[in-house]
Design an enzyme around this catalytic site. Structure first.
Site, PDB file in Angstrom:
ATOM      1  N   LYS A 161       0.899  -1.157   0.000  1.00  0.00           N
ATOM      2  CA  LYS A 161       0.000   0.000   0.000  1.00  0.00           C
ATOM      3  C   LYS A 161       0.939   1.208   0.000  1.00  0.00           C
ATOM      4  O   LYS A 161       1.674   1.450   0.964  1.00  0.00           O
ATOM      5  CB  LYS A 161      -0.882  -0.057   1.251  1.00  0.00           C
ATOM      6  CG  LYS A 161      -2.096   0.846   1.230  1.00  0.00           C
ATOM      7  CD  LYS A 161      -1.752   2.308   1.210  1.00  0.00           C
ATOM      8  CE  LYS A 161      -2.550   3.131   2.166  1.00  0.00           C
ATOM      9  NZ  LYS A 161      -2.100   4.529   2.177  1.00  0.00           N
ATOM     10  N   GLY A 203       5.599   4.026  10.695  1.00  0.00           N
ATOM     11  CA  GLY A 203       4.832   5.272  10.678  1.00  0.00           C
ATOM     12  C   GLY A 203       4.449   5.677  12.079  1.00  0.00           C
ATOM     13  O   GLY A 203       5.196   5.450  13.040  1.00  0.00           O
ATOM     14  N   GLY A 242      -0.011   2.552  13.455  1.00  0.00           N
ATOM     15  CA  GLY A 242       0.418   1.189  13.789  1.00  0.00           C
ATOM     16  C   GLY A 242      -0.599   0.501  14.692  1.00  0.00           C
ATOM     17  O   GLY A 242      -0.965  -0.660  14.473  1.00  0.00           O
ATOM     18  N   GLU A 275       6.831  -0.412  13.196  1.00  0.00           N
ATOM     19  CA  GLU A 275       7.860   0.415  13.831  1.00  0.00           C
ATOM     20  C   GLU A 275       7.225   1.780  13.988  1.00  0.00           C
ATOM     21  O   GLU A 275       6.810   2.389  13.007  1.00  0.00           O
ATOM     22  CB  GLU A 275       9.084   0.453  12.903  1.00  0.00           C
ATOM     23  CG  GLU A 275      10.280   1.075  13.541  1.00  0.00           C
ATOM     24  CD  GLU A 275      11.035   1.908  12.526  1.00  0.00           C
ATOM     25  OE1 GLU A 275      11.492   1.385  11.507  1.00  0.00           O
ATOM     26  OE2 GLU A 275      11.127   3.120  12.771  1.00  0.00           O
ATOM     27  N   CYS A 327      12.996   8.146  12.733  1.00  0.00           N
ATOM     28  CA  CYS A 327      12.516   7.531  13.972  1.00  0.00           C
ATOM     29  C   CYS A 327      13.668   7.322  14.942  1.00  0.00           C
ATOM     30  O   CYS A 327      13.447   7.062  16.114  1.00  0.00           O
ATOM     31  CB  CYS A 327      11.831   6.214  13.664  1.00  0.00           C
ATOM     32  SG  CYS A 327      12.878   5.151  12.732  1.00  0.00           S
TER      33      CYS A 327
HETATM   34  N1  LIG Z   1       8.543   6.967  14.273  1.00  0.00           N
HETATM   35  C1  LIG Z   1       8.579   6.842  12.972  1.00  0.00           C
HETATM   36  O1  LIG Z   1       9.329   6.065  12.426  1.00  0.00           O
HETATM   37  C2  LIG Z   1       7.701   7.651  12.131  1.00  0.00           C
HETATM   38  C3  LIG Z   1       6.685   8.396  12.717  1.00  0.00           C
HETATM   39  N2  LIG Z   1       5.864   9.105  11.954  1.00  0.00           N
HETATM   40  C4  LIG Z   1       4.772   9.857  12.623  1.00  0.00           C
HETATM   41  O2  LIG Z   1       3.596   9.714  11.853  1.00  0.00           O
HETATM   42  C5  LIG Z   1       3.022  10.981  11.554  1.00  0.00           C
HETATM   43  C6  LIG Z   1       2.308  10.900  10.213  1.00  0.00           C
HETATM   44  O3  LIG Z   1       3.208  10.423   9.261  1.00  0.00           O
HETATM   45  P1  LIG Z   1       2.922   9.242   8.278  1.00  0.00           P
HETATM   46  O4  LIG Z   1       4.220   8.808   7.771  1.00  0.00           O
HETATM   47  O5  LIG Z   1       1.926   9.615   7.272  1.00  0.00           O
HETATM   48  O6  LIG Z   1       2.406   8.040   9.199  1.00  0.00           O
HETATM   49  P2  LIG Z   1       0.984   7.409   9.332  1.00  0.00           P
HETATM   50  O7  LIG Z   1       1.073   6.390  10.389  1.00  0.00           O
HETATM   51  O8  LIG Z   1      -0.077   8.413   9.492  1.00  0.00           O
HETATM   52  O9  LIG Z   1       0.733   6.686   7.910  1.00  0.00           O
HETATM   53  C7  LIG Z   1       1.550   5.635   7.419  1.00  0.00           C
HETATM   54  C8  LIG Z   1       0.741   4.798   6.438  1.00  0.00           C
HETATM   55  O10 LIG Z   1      -0.259   4.087   7.156  1.00  0.00           O
HETATM   56  C9  LIG Z   1      -1.554   4.458   6.701  1.00  0.00           C
HETATM   57  N3  LIG Z   1      -2.441   4.564   7.858  1.00  0.00           N
HETATM   58  C10 LIG Z   1      -2.266   5.351   8.931  1.00  0.00           C
HETATM   59  N4  LIG Z   1      -3.290   5.184   9.805  1.00  0.00           N
HETATM   60  C11 LIG Z   1      -4.112   4.270   9.243  1.00  0.00           C
HETATM   61  C12 LIG Z   1      -5.336   3.689   9.648  1.00  0.00           C
HETATM   62  N5  LIG Z   1      -5.929   4.001  10.797  1.00  0.00           N
HETATM   63  N6  LIG Z   1      -5.906   2.790   8.822  1.00  0.00           N
HETATM   64  C13 LIG Z   1      -5.316   2.455   7.644  1.00  0.00           C
HETATM   65  N7  LIG Z   1      -4.182   2.987   7.207  1.00  0.00           N
HETATM   66  C14 LIG Z   1      -3.567   3.884   7.999  1.00  0.00           C
HETATM   67  C15 LIG Z   1      -1.365   5.790   6.030  1.00  0.00           C
HETATM   68  O11 LIG Z   1      -2.374   6.050   5.101  1.00  0.00           O
HETATM   69  P3  LIG Z   1      -2.911   7.563   4.978  1.00  0.00           P
HETATM   70  O12 LIG Z   1      -1.740   8.407   4.632  1.00  0.00           O
HETATM   71  O13 LIG Z   1      -3.919   7.502   3.914  1.00  0.00           O
HETATM   72  O14 LIG Z   1      -3.442   7.920   6.318  1.00  0.00           O
HETATM   73  C16 LIG Z   1      -0.002   5.630   5.413  1.00  0.00           C
HETATM   74  O15 LIG Z   1      -0.083   4.898   4.221  1.00  0.00           O
HETATM   75  C17 LIG Z   1       4.208  11.918  11.612  1.00  0.00           C
HETATM   76  O16 LIG Z   1       3.824  13.227  11.877  1.00  0.00           O
HETATM   77  C18 LIG Z   1       5.010  11.312  12.721  1.00  0.00           C
HETATM   78  O17 LIG Z   1       4.501  11.770  13.948  1.00  0.00           O
HETATM   79  C19 LIG Z   1       5.993   9.083  10.587  1.00  0.00           C
HETATM   80  C20 LIG Z   1       6.987   8.375   9.951  1.00  0.00           C
HETATM   81  C21 LIG Z   1       7.944   7.595  10.699  1.00  0.00           C
HETATM   82  O1  LIG Z   2      17.996   6.189  10.903  1.00  0.00           O
HETATM   83  C1  LIG Z   2      17.738   5.513   9.905  1.00  0.00           C
HETATM   84  O2  LIG Z   2      18.547   5.319   9.008  1.00  0.00           O
HETATM   85  C2  LIG Z   2      16.408   4.848   9.775  1.00  0.00           C
HETATM   86  C3  LIG Z   2      15.338   5.607  10.451  1.00  0.00           C
HETATM   87  C4  LIG Z   2      14.016   4.970  10.341  1.00  0.00           C
HETATM   88  O3  LIG Z   2      13.884   3.770  10.328  1.00  0.00           O
HETATM   89  C5  LIG Z   2      12.850   5.825  10.261  1.00  0.00           C
HETATM   90  O4  LIG Z   2      12.995   7.031  10.422  1.00  0.00           O
HETATM   91  O5  LIG Z   2      11.747   5.307  10.010  1.00  0.00           O
END
Ligand SMILES: NC(=O)C1=CN([C@@H]2O[C@H](COP(=O)(O)OP(=O)(O)OC[C@H]3O[C@@H](n4cnc5c(N)ncnc54)[C@H](OP(=O)(O)O)[C@@H]3O)[C@@H](O)[C@H]2O)C=CC1
Ligand SMILES: O=C(O)CCC(=O)C(=O)O
Length: 525
Positions: free
Chosen positions: A184, A241, A246, A265, A302
């Site tokens: 997806k 994400g 998650g 993650e 992350c």
């Molecule tokens: N710790 C980490 O590694 C990361 C944290 N983040 C955090 O996530 C926030 C948003 O970023 P994003 O990367 O878009 O992460 P999201 O978790 O919002 O989205 C990631 C993917 O999952 C899908 N998704 C999210 N929630 C649902 C749900 N309830 N049901 C079905 N699909 C879902 C999203 O679709 P859709 O976009 O359509 O919602 C997208 O394709 C950031 O502001 C940050 O806080 C983001 C990236 C990495």
């Molecule tokens: O630090 C990295 O190279 C990976 C970080 C990561 O996994 C993320 O931001 O989702």
């Protein structure tokens, strides 16, 4: 290669009839052509039917064919050329060197998994030969191998449009395990996703594999992602994400008739512990390195070092002053999406609005889509009393927690949720204190590192990119490195099967030449 906005379902490119959407240029907020047709539930059904049909054949592909397939994907990604980097730059706002590096990491990761497949050790072959004369009971002949779990759903991550997306670590490890993959796409980089998806599609055809080994679906909303996780044909999920995202997917997966694992993650603030000897010896240098790490990629890692722990005193004051000075010179950086930028602004405002939190520095302001760096500090008792101060702020902001002594510092560490990484900065004189914290750190994190920062994960055999909840949904696993393959495997034991019924890797003459552990001995070929 032209981007058409079509879903890639097996060998076909299909314009989705669901809601359409366009990529947004991260720097300007302007839409980028073409429009992407969101997949319909029929498209999803077709992709999963093909994946199920492909599973039987793909799961039993010989190891050389599977390894070659992973290498062919890597070659096809490189063959896209600069168009891939240009498109990813526009969609993500990340700079060229970062994306070129990320492409190298993605290709290297696929090649590493090709090596893992060829080696065969991931099959974990074990043979306990029959002991018919054993008293009081004879032992049966027992043979074990790992098999792939079935079709895997992968959610591309926003912040690594190549290395954690369509052909990133989750996809590479699932394909290496022998699982078909349905991705997806993340809506923040659909064009990048299509380009990489077409590269995988070409590799499937070039290697003569069943078309259902790979599909890529777009969705303007969440219907397809949720239906994908809920579908009985999906055996496991890979996700990077937000914590909310998650958790939502984990809930769907755990309430199915047949629950499945979601390897998510999610959130981590990656504590950094500054020990007094190291701070006294090179506090300025550590501060500069910290400023570089916390602002890397606009802080959208992350592994970003969001929490700094130190002992009250001149050395910590010096570090805070030097880190603040470095950060105040840092230009604001374009963030991945307007939504991620807004979430960052909200998180920083909440932190800054806390009565006991003091602002140390802000970076230079920038365009409306750019994230401004920040450094804040708070005393340890306040931090311990308010769990909200542990919440991840996804962007270039760090919080220094001032601790009175090592005992208080260790209480702060003990109060933390699970984390991906912990970094300790030490000199020789700090070793005894550091040693006393290591057992606690081991319980809290997936990776402990010394005199560095966790950003920039090495793709390697000894890497753990995981950690206890909420860093990940399952702290026994990793999403980076060769061990990531284990998420998509399960062991099967074969008792007393005649040789001609045994799977090839377990036959008596070891036709694959893969390493096997016989009677508990060391693995040998
Ligand atoms: N710790 C980490 O590694 C990361 C944290 N983040 C955090 O996530 C926030 C948003 O970023 P994003 O990367 O878009 O992460 P999201 O978790 O919002 O989205 C990631 C993917 O999952 C899908 N998704 C999210 N929630 C649902 C749900 N309830 N049901 C079905 N699909 C879902 C999203 O679709 P859709 O976009 O359509 O919602 C997208 O394709 C950031 O502001 C940050 O806080 C983001 C990236 C990495
Ligand atoms: O630090 C990295 O190279 C990976 C970080 C990561 O996994 C993320 O931001 O989702």
């Amino acid at each position: 290669m032209s981007i058409t906005g079509e879903n890639l379902i097996g060998a076909s490119a299909v314009r989705g009839t669901g809601e359409s959407f366009q990529a947004i240029e991260a720097a300007t907020g302007e839409p980028i052509a073409p429009a992407f047709g969101g997949a319909s539930l029929e498209d999803l059904d077709r992709a999963l039917t093909l994946a199920s049909e492909a599973f039987g054949t793909y799961s039993e592909t010989d190891l050389e064919t599977r390894a070659k397939f992973l290498e062919t994907i890597a070659d096809e990604i490189l063959a896209i050329g600069d168009e891939l980097v240009e498109r990813a730059m526009a969609e993500s706002g990340l700079p060229r060197p970062r994306l070129e590096g990320e492409r190298g990491r993605t290709v290297g990761q696929l090649k590493m998994f090709a090596g893992v497949v060829r080696d065969g050790a991931f099959l974990d072959l074990r043979i306990d030969p029959a002991l018919p004369e054993r008293k009081p009971m004879p032992r049966p002949d027992l043979r074990l191998r790992n098999i792939p779990v079935g079709p895997v759903a992968v959610f591309g991550a926003s912040n690594f449009p190549l290395a954690f997306s369509v052909a990133g670590g989750d996809t590479a490890s699932a394909l290496a395990a022998g699982c078909p993959v349905v991705v997806k796409a993340h809506p923040a980089h659909p064009g990048t996703s299509e380009l990489v998806g077409r590269a995988v599609q070409k590799a499937v055809a070039a290697c003569g594999l069943p078309e259902g080994v790979f599909s890529l679906l777009f969705d303007a909303g969440r219907i397809i992602g949720q239906a994908l996780v809920a579908d009985a044909r999906v055996a496991a999920v890979g996700f990077t994400g937000s914590r909310a995202g998650g958790l939502a997917l984990m809930k769907i997966a755990s309430t199915r008739d047949v629950p499945i694992p979601v390897y998510a993650e999610m959130s981590s603030i990656n504590p950094v512990v500054l020990f007094p000897g190291a701070l006294a010896a090179r506090g300025d240098a550590i501060a500069k390195a910290f400023a570089g790490s916390v602002t890397l990629g606009a802080g959208q890692f992350c592994t970003n070092p969001g929490l700094i722990l130190g002992l009250e005193g001149d050395a910590l004051d010096g570090f805070v002053a030097a880190a603040g000075a470095a950060l105040s010179e840092t230009p604001a950086s374009t963030m991945l999406t307007p939504g991620i930028h807004a979430a960052y602004e909200k998180g920083v405002a909440k932190l800054a609005g806390h009565a006991a939190v003091k602002e140390i520095a802000r970076g230079k302001p920038g365009a409306p889509t750019a994230g401004q760096a920040g450094l804040y500090e708070v005393d340890a008792e306040t931090f311990l009393a308010d769990p909200a101060l542990q919440e991840e702020i996804f962007g270039a902001t760090g919080l220094v927690v001032r601790c009175a002594d090592l005992d208080q510092l260790s209480r702060v560490l003990a109060s933390l949720e699970g984390q991906l990484t912990a970094a300790i900065h030490i000199d020789e004189t700090d070793h005894d204190a550091a040693r006393s914290l290591l057992p606690l750190l081991e319980r809290k994190v997936g990776r402990i590192l010394v005199n560095g920062f966790g950003t920039g994960v090495e793709v390697a055999h000894a890497m753990v990119h995981g950690g206890p909840f909420p860093a990940t949904s399952d702290g026994r696993t990793t999403s980076v490195g060769s061990l990531a393959i284990n998420r998509f495997l399960r062991p099967v034991s074969y008792q007393d099967l005649p040789d001609d019924l045994l799977p090839a890797p377990l036959k008596s003459d070891n036709p694959l030449g893969a390493p096997r552990r016989v009677d508990g001995g060391a693995p040998a070929r």
